[in-house]
Design an enzyme around this catalytic site. Structure first.
Site, PDB file in Angstrom:
ATOM      1  N   CYS A   9       0.870  -1.181   0.000  1.00  0.00           N
ATOM      2  CA  CYS A   9       0.000   0.000   0.000  1.00  0.00           C
ATOM      3  C   CYS A   9       0.902   1.225   0.000  1.00  0.00           C
ATOM      4  O   CYS A   9       2.087   1.127  -0.339  1.00  0.00           O
ATOM      5  CB  CYS A   9      -0.998  -0.017   1.158  1.00  0.00           C
ATOM      6  SG  CYS A   9      -0.298   0.169   2.813  1.00  0.00           S
ATOM      7  N   ARG A  15      -3.342  -0.853   5.350  1.00  0.00           N
ATOM      8  CA  ARG A  15      -3.861  -1.934   4.507  1.00  0.00           C
ATOM      9  C   ARG A  15      -2.895  -3.092   4.316  1.00  0.00           C
ATOM     10  O   ARG A  15      -3.259  -4.259   4.528  1.00  0.00           O
ATOM     11  CB  ARG A  15      -4.288  -1.374   3.145  1.00  0.00           C
ATOM     12  CG  ARG A  15      -5.436  -0.404   3.258  1.00  0.00           C
ATOM     13  CD  ARG A  15      -5.706   0.309   1.958  1.00  0.00           C
ATOM     14  NE  ARG A  15      -4.596   1.214   1.644  1.00  0.00           N
ATOM     15  CZ  ARG A  15      -4.461   1.861   0.493  1.00  0.00           C
ATOM     16  NH1 ARG A  15      -5.341   1.690  -0.472  1.00  0.00           N
ATOM     17  NH2 ARG A  15      -3.449   2.682   0.286  1.00  0.00           N
ATOM     18  N   ASP A 126      -8.302   3.130   1.478  1.00  0.00           N
ATOM     19  CA  ASP A 126      -7.381   3.529   2.549  1.00  0.00           C
ATOM     20  C   ASP A 126      -8.205   4.067   3.713  1.00  0.00           C
ATOM     21  O   ASP A 126      -8.885   5.080   3.573  1.00  0.00           O
ATOM     22  CB  ASP A 126      -6.424   4.596   2.031  1.00  0.00           C
ATOM     23  CG  ASP A 126      -5.308   4.899   3.018  1.00  0.00           C
ATOM     24  OD1 ASP A 126      -5.416   4.508   4.201  1.00  0.00           O
ATOM     25  OD2 ASP A 126      -4.330   5.529   2.596  1.00  0.00           O
TER      26      ASP A 126
END
Length: 160
Positions: A9, A15, A126
């Site tokens: 990420c 994440r 996100d």
């Protein structure tokens, strides 16, 4: 190790460490620990050396995943040679990886959510700037994609 997966990420504190922790759990319960290695990294170095976001850890812990030992790191060029599969959480980070990758490495890159069975989304959103429920949604999506990825890895390794 027979198969290596890198999850990516932006900052490697929400994440991708969530995905790493969940995928490690699925690797363990499927007795693939001696065959599959997993790691996570960020395309940006904002949080190098930091533990996952406290909200990420809390949400994961509520489901039995311990992310406390993970530390953020930035993707390195050699990662694109070392890992068999490099999966981004979203298209923006996939674009960043594609710009780093040689033509030969391109085929190792993809989106993590391509392995999901129950979510049609291409991207894991996100949760960093959102509300708390975003972290639970990330877990739902990551668990789904992890199950699908484990099935694919088992096929690659010739196990059912």
């Amino acid at each position: 190790m027979n198969y290596r997966v890198l999850l990516v990420c932006m900052g490697n504190i929400c994440r991708s460490p969530t995905a790493e922790g969940v995928l490690r759990y699925f690797i363990k319960i499927n007795n693939l620990g001696d065959k599959v290695e997993v790691d996570s990294a960020g395309t940006h170095g904002y949080h190098v050396g930091e533990a996952p976001d406290s909200r990420t850890q809390r949400a994961a812990s509520a489901r039995g995943y311990n992310l406390s030992q993970l530390r953020a790191r930035k993707v390195a060029r050699q990662d694109l040679d070392y890992f068999d599969l490099v999966l981004a959480m979203d298209k923006s980070n996939l674009d960043n990886l594609q710009r780093m990758a040689t033509p030969e490495q391109q085929k190792r890159l993809g989106l993590f959510m391509d392995y999901a069975k129950n979510f049609d989304d291409d991207e894991v959103p996100d949760p960093y700037y959102g509300l708390g429920h975003g972290f639970d949604l990330v877990l739902d999506m990551v668990e789904d994609a992890s199950r699908g990825l484990i099935e694919e890895i088992k096929q690659k390794l010739g196990r059912s």
